[in-house]
Design a protein around this motif. Structure first.
Motif, mmCIF file in Angstrom:
data_model
loop_
_atom_site.group_PDB
_atom_site.id
_atom_site.type_symbol
_atom_site.label_atom_id
_atom_site.label_comp_id
_atom_site.label_asym_id
_atom_site.label_seq_id
_atom_site.Cartn_x
_atom_site.Cartn_y
_atom_site.Cartn_z
ATOM 1 N N VAL A 156 -47.548 45.978 22.113
ATOM 2 C CA VAL A 156 -47.709 45.654 23.533
ATOM 3 C C VAL A 156 -49.106 46.064 23.984
ATOM 4 O O VAL A 156 -49.558 47.172 23.678
ATOM 5 C CB VAL A 156 -46.653 46.387 24.388
ATOM 6 C CG1 VAL A 156 -46.923 46.147 25.873
ATOM 7 C CG2 VAL A 156 -45.249 45.936 24.027
ATOM 8 N N GLY A 157 -49.766 45.167 24.691
ATOM 9 C CA GLY A 157 -51.048 45.499 25.300
ATOM 10 C C GLY A 157 -50.884 45.674 26.798
ATOM 11 O O GLY A 157 -50.021 45.047 27.408
ATOM 12 N N ILE A 158 -51.701 46.530 27.385
ATOM 13 C CA ILE A 158 -51.656 46.754 28.836
ATOM 14 C C ILE A 158 -53.043 46.530 29.428
ATOM 15 O O ILE A 158 -54.037 47.066 28.937
ATOM 16 C CB ILE A 158 -51.201 48.189 29.179
ATOM 17 C CG1 ILE A 158 -49.752 48.420 28.737
ATOM 18 C CG2 ILE A 158 -51.332 48.446 30.676
ATOM 19 C CD1 ILE A 158 -49.230 49.811 29.063
ATOM 20 N N VAL A 159 -53.081 45.722 30.492
ATOM 21 C CA VAL A 159 -54.295 45.523 31.269
ATOM 22 C C VAL A 159 -53.946 45.788 32.731
ATOM 23 O O VAL A 159 -52.780 45.644 33.129
ATOM 24 C CB VAL A 159 -54.857 44.089 31.073
ATOM 25 C CG1 VAL A 159 -53.939 43.055 31.676
ATOM 26 C CG2 VAL A 159 -56.261 43.965 31.631
ATOM 27 N N VAL A 160 -54.931 46.197 33.521
ATOM 28 C CA VAL A 160 -54.629 46.693 34.863
ATOM 29 C C VAL A 160 -55.437 45.950 35.928
ATOM 30 O O VAL A 160 -56.640 45.726 35.764
ATOM 31 C CB VAL A 160 -54.948 48.208 34.984
ATOM 32 C CG1 VAL A 160 -54.296 48.792 36.231
ATOM 33 C CG2 VAL A 160 -54.500 48.949 33.749
ATOM 34 N N GLN A 161 -54.762 45.578 37.015
ATOM 35 C CA GLN A 161 -55.460 45.070 38.198
ATOM 36 C C GLN A 161 -56.504 46.103 38.601
ATOM 37 O O GLN A 161 -56.227 47.309 38.634
ATOM 38 C CB GLN A 161 -54.448 44.853 39.321
ATOM 39 C CG GLN A 161 -55.019 44.306 40.611
ATOM 40 C CD GLN A 161 -53.950 44.177 41.695
ATOM 41 O OE1 GLN A 161 -52.777 44.467 41.454
ATOM 42 N NE2 GLN A 161 -54.348 43.758 42.869
ATOM 43 N N THR A 162 -57.711 45.668 38.913
ATOM 44 C CA THR A 162 -58.822 46.598 39.091
ATOM 45 C C THR A 162 -58.634 47.580 40.244
ATOM 46 O O THR A 162 -59.251 48.643 40.253
ATOM 47 C CB THR A 162 -60.144 45.834 39.310
ATOM 48 O OG1 THR A 162 -60.011 44.962 40.442
ATOM 49 C CG2 THR A 162 -60.504 45.014 38.078
ATOM 50 N N THR A 163 -57.771 47.245 41.217
ATOM 51 C CA THR A 163 -57.597 48.116 42.381
ATOM 52 C C THR A 163 -56.357 49.001 42.283
ATOM 53 O O THR A 163 -55.972 49.642 43.256
ATOM 54 C CB THR A 163 -57.517 47.273 43.673
ATOM 55 O OG1 THR A 163 -56.484 46.295 43.534
ATOM 56 C CG2 THR A 163 -58.827 46.576 43.948
ATOM 57 N N GLN A 164 -55.725 49.051 41.116
ATOM 58 C CA GLN A 164 -54.553 49.899 40.940
ATOM 59 C C GLN A 164 -54.964 51.365 40.796
ATOM 60 O O GLN A 164 -56.132 51.694 40.561
ATOM 61 C CB GLN A 164 -53.762 49.464 39.706
ATOM 62 C CG GLN A 164 -52.942 48.209 39.902
ATOM 63 C CD GLN A 164 -51.767 48.436 40.835
ATOM 64 O OE1 GLN A 164 -50.968 49.328 40.642
ATOM 65 N NE2 GLN A 164 -51.666 47.597 41.861
ATOM 66 N N THR A 165 -53.991 52.251 40.904
ATOM 67 C CA THR A 165 -54.258 53.684 40.723
ATOM 68 C C THR A 165 -54.018 54.080 39.272
ATOM 69 O O THR A 165 -53.233 53.463 38.551
ATOM 70 C CB THR A 165 -53.343 54.543 41.608
ATOM 71 O OG1 THR A 165 -51.980 54.376 41.188
ATOM 72 C CG2 THR A 165 -53.479 54.156 43.082
ATOM 73 N N ARG A 166 -54.702 55.127 38.852
ATOM 74 C CA ARG A 166 -54.506 55.648 37.497
ATOM 75 C C ARG A 166 -53.075 56.179 37.334
ATOM 76 O O ARG A 166 -52.485 56.096 36.250
ATOM 77 C CB ARG A 166 -55.525 56.763 37.209
ATOM 78 C CG ARG A 166 -55.418 57.364 35.813
ATOM 79 C CD ARG A 166 -55.562 56.308 34.751
ATOM 80 N NE ARG A 166 -55.222 56.795 33.428
ATOM 81 C CZ ARG A 166 -56.120 57.071 32.489
ATOM 82 N NH1 ARG A 166 -57.420 56.920 32.748
ATOM 83 N NH2 ARG A 166 -55.742 57.483 31.313
ATOM 84 N N GLU A 167 -52.517 56.692 38.436
ATOM 85 C CA GLU A 167 -51.154 57.220 38.373
ATOM 86 C C GLU A 167 -50.147 56.119 38.032
ATOM 87 O O GLU A 167 -49.207 56.342 37.263
ATOM 88 C CB GLU A 167 -50.791 57.868 39.711
ATOM 89 C CG GLU A 167 -51.508 59.173 40.002
ATOM 90 C CD GLU A 167 -52.976 59.002 40.383
ATOM 91 O OE1 GLU A 167 -53.723 59.990 40.304
ATOM 92 O OE2 GLU A 167 -53.372 57.877 40.750
ATOM 93 N N ALA A 168 -50.340 54.924 38.595
ATOM 94 C CA ALA A 168 -49.446 53.804 38.299
ATOM 95 C C ALA A 168 -49.536 53.430 36.832
ATOM 96 O O ALA A 168 -48.509 53.182 36.169
ATOM 97 C CB ALA A 168 -49.787 52.609 39.179
ATOM 98 N N SER A 219 -55.288 44.615 49.255
ATOM 99 C CA SER A 219 -54.433 45.556 48.517
ATOM 100 C C SER A 219 -55.107 46.906 48.350
ATOM 101 O O SER A 219 -54.456 47.956 48.446
ATOM 102 C CB SER A 219 -54.070 44.980 47.148
ATOM 103 O OG SER A 219 -55.223 44.783 46.357
ATOM 104 N N ASN A 220 -56.430 46.925 48.113
ATOM 105 C CA ASN A 220 -57.072 48.222 47.901
ATOM 106 C C ASN A 220 -57.131 49.023 49.194
ATOM 107 O O ASN A 220 -57.015 50.247 49.185
ATOM 108 C CB ASN A 220 -58.461 48.049 47.274
ATOM 109 C CG ASN A 220 -59.524 47.577 48.232
ATOM 110 O OD1 ASN A 220 -60.084 48.368 48.993
ATOM 111 N ND2 ASN A 220 -59.820 46.290 48.228
ATOM 112 N N THR A 221 -57.276 48.334 50.350
ATOM 113 C CA THR A 221 -57.290 49.049 51.625
ATOM 114 C C THR A 221 -55.902 49.584 51.955
ATOM 115 O O THR A 221 -55.751 50.722 52.429
ATOM 116 C CB THR A 221 -57.781 48.132 52.762
ATOM 117 O OG1 THR A 221 -59.039 47.575 52.414
ATOM 118 C CG2 THR A 221 -57.923 48.910 54.055
ATOM 119 N N THR A 222 -54.886 48.776 51.710
ATOM 120 C CA THR A 222 -53.511 49.221 51.950
ATOM 121 C C THR A 222 -53.177 50.435 51.095
ATOM 122 O O THR A 222 -52.513 51.371 51.547
ATOM 123 C CB THR A 222 -52.523 48.077 51.648
ATOM 124 O OG1 THR A 222 -52.837 46.963 52.490
ATOM 125 C CG2 THR A 222 -51.084 48.513 51.900
#
Length: 280
Positions: A156-168, A219-222
Motif C-alpha cells: 500500500v502506498g500513501i500520499v497526502v493532500q498538501t493541506t492535511q495535518t501530520r497528525e492525520a 480547507s486549510n483555513t478551516t
C-alpha cells in the motif's frame, strides 16, 4: 487590546504564484478563465473577475482567451480537454500539488494500491486520485483511520493532500501498521501549511481570542480555525473585516490574528487595522 499576528500567516508561495500568473494573464487584454476558483478565497475571486479573469466549470465553458489551471491542479482528463480545445494554457498548479500528483502516480505503479489522505471531493484530492488511477492504481480516499477499508492488502502506498495535518497522516499509518501493513509513505504535506498550523496553535495558546482570516470554502483555513479553537474557545473565522463584532472581544487583553494560505496580505492588514481601531 493588543493585536498579535501569528509568526506565519497568509498567502503561501503557491497561492501568490497563481495570483501573479492570473493578474499577468488579465493584462494581456483578451481575458482569461480559471477552471474553478483560482484559490479558495471569494474576495480574491471577485477581484479577479473584475479584472477579466472569470471562473468556469470546465474547458467547454471557455470561448476565448487563456485557460488557467488553478493552484489545486486538475485531473489528467481535464488537462487533455484543454489541449484539445487548442486554447492557450497557463498552468498555475502549486508546485507542491504537482509533486503530490507525481507521487500518487509513482505509488500506483509500484504498489498497485494507494491511500489518499484528504477530503473526499476536494479539487486537489480529485486530482491526486485521478493521477493514481491513470497509473493503474486502486485508490481510496480517507480522512481518518475509521475510513480505511476493512480489507486492504499490502503493498500500500500513501500520499497526502498538501493541506492535511501530520497528525492525520500518522494516525492512518499507525492503523495500517497495527494491521501488519508497512505502507510506503510519500509525505506531501506542504511545509508552509505546517508552519501556519504550528504558528496558529502557539498563538492561540497565548491570547484571549483569535481571528482566523480566509475563505470558508478553504480547507486549510478551516483547519487553522479548528486548531485554534482547540486551544482558544474564542476563535472566530471570518472572510472580511466587516464581519468583526466588537462584542466578541469583551474583556480581552490580547487578540491573535492568523490567516489561511489563500489569504493575501492586503486582507490581513485590513483585519488588523479594524481590530486595532476597536479601542478607539
Amino acid at each position: 487590546m493588543k493585536v498579535v499576528l501569528a509568526e506565519h500567516a497568509g498567502a503561501c508561495y503557491g497561492v501568490q504564484r497563481a495570483l501573479d500568473m492570473a493578474v499577468a494573464a488579465a493584462g494581456e487584454g483578451e481575458g482569461a478563465s480559471t477552471l474553478g476558483p483560482l484559490i479558495h478565497n471569494p474576495q480574491v475571486v471577485a477581484e479577479l473577475e473584475a479584472r477579466g479573469v472569470r471562473a468556469v466549470e470546465g474547458p467547454d465553458d471557455v470561448e476565448r482567451g487563456a485557460v488557467i489551471i488553478r493552484s489545486h491542479g486538475v485531473t489528467p482528463a481535464v488537462r487533455r480537454a484543454v489541449v484539445a480545445r487548442d486554447l492557450p494554457l497557463i498552468d498555475a498548479t502549486c508546485p507542491h500539488v504537482a509533486r503530490a500528483q507525481k507521487a500518487a502516480a509513482e505509488l500506483a505503479r509500484r504498489c498497485g494500491r494507494v491511500v489518499v489522505v484528504g477530503e473526499e471531493g476536494h479539487p486537489e484530492v480529485e486530482g491526486l486520485v485521478a493521477h493514481a488511477r491513470e497509473a493503474g492504481g486502486e485508490v481510496v480516499v480517507v480522512a481518518s483511520p475509521a475510513d480505511l477499508p476493512a480489507h486492504l492488502e499490502a503493498p500500500v502506498g500513501i500520499v497526502v493532500q498538501t493541506t492535511q495535518t501530520r497528525e492525520a497522516l500518522d494516525a492512518i499509518v499507525a492503523e495500517l501498521e497495527a494491521r501488519g501493513i508497512q505502507p510506503e509513505v510519500k509525505n506531501t504535506i506542504c511545509f508552509a501549511t505546517r508552519q501556519r498550523q504550528e504558528a496558529a496553535a502557539a498563538l492561540a495558546d497565548k491570547v484571549d481570542a483569535i481571528v482566523v482570516i480566509g475563505g470558508r470554502n478553504s480547507s486549510n483555513t478551516t483547519r487553522l480555525a479548528d486548531i485554534c479553537a482547540a486551544a482558544c474557545p474564542r476563535t472566530h473565522h471570518i472572510e472580511s473585516p466587516e464581519e468583526i463584532d466588537p462584542t466578541w472581544f469583551a474583556g480581552c487583553f490580547t487578540v491573535g490574528v492568523t490567516a489561511g494560505a489563500s489569504t493575501p496580505e492586503v486582507q490581513i492588514s485590513a483585519v488588523v487595522a479594524r481590530l486595532e481601531a476597536l479601542e478607539g
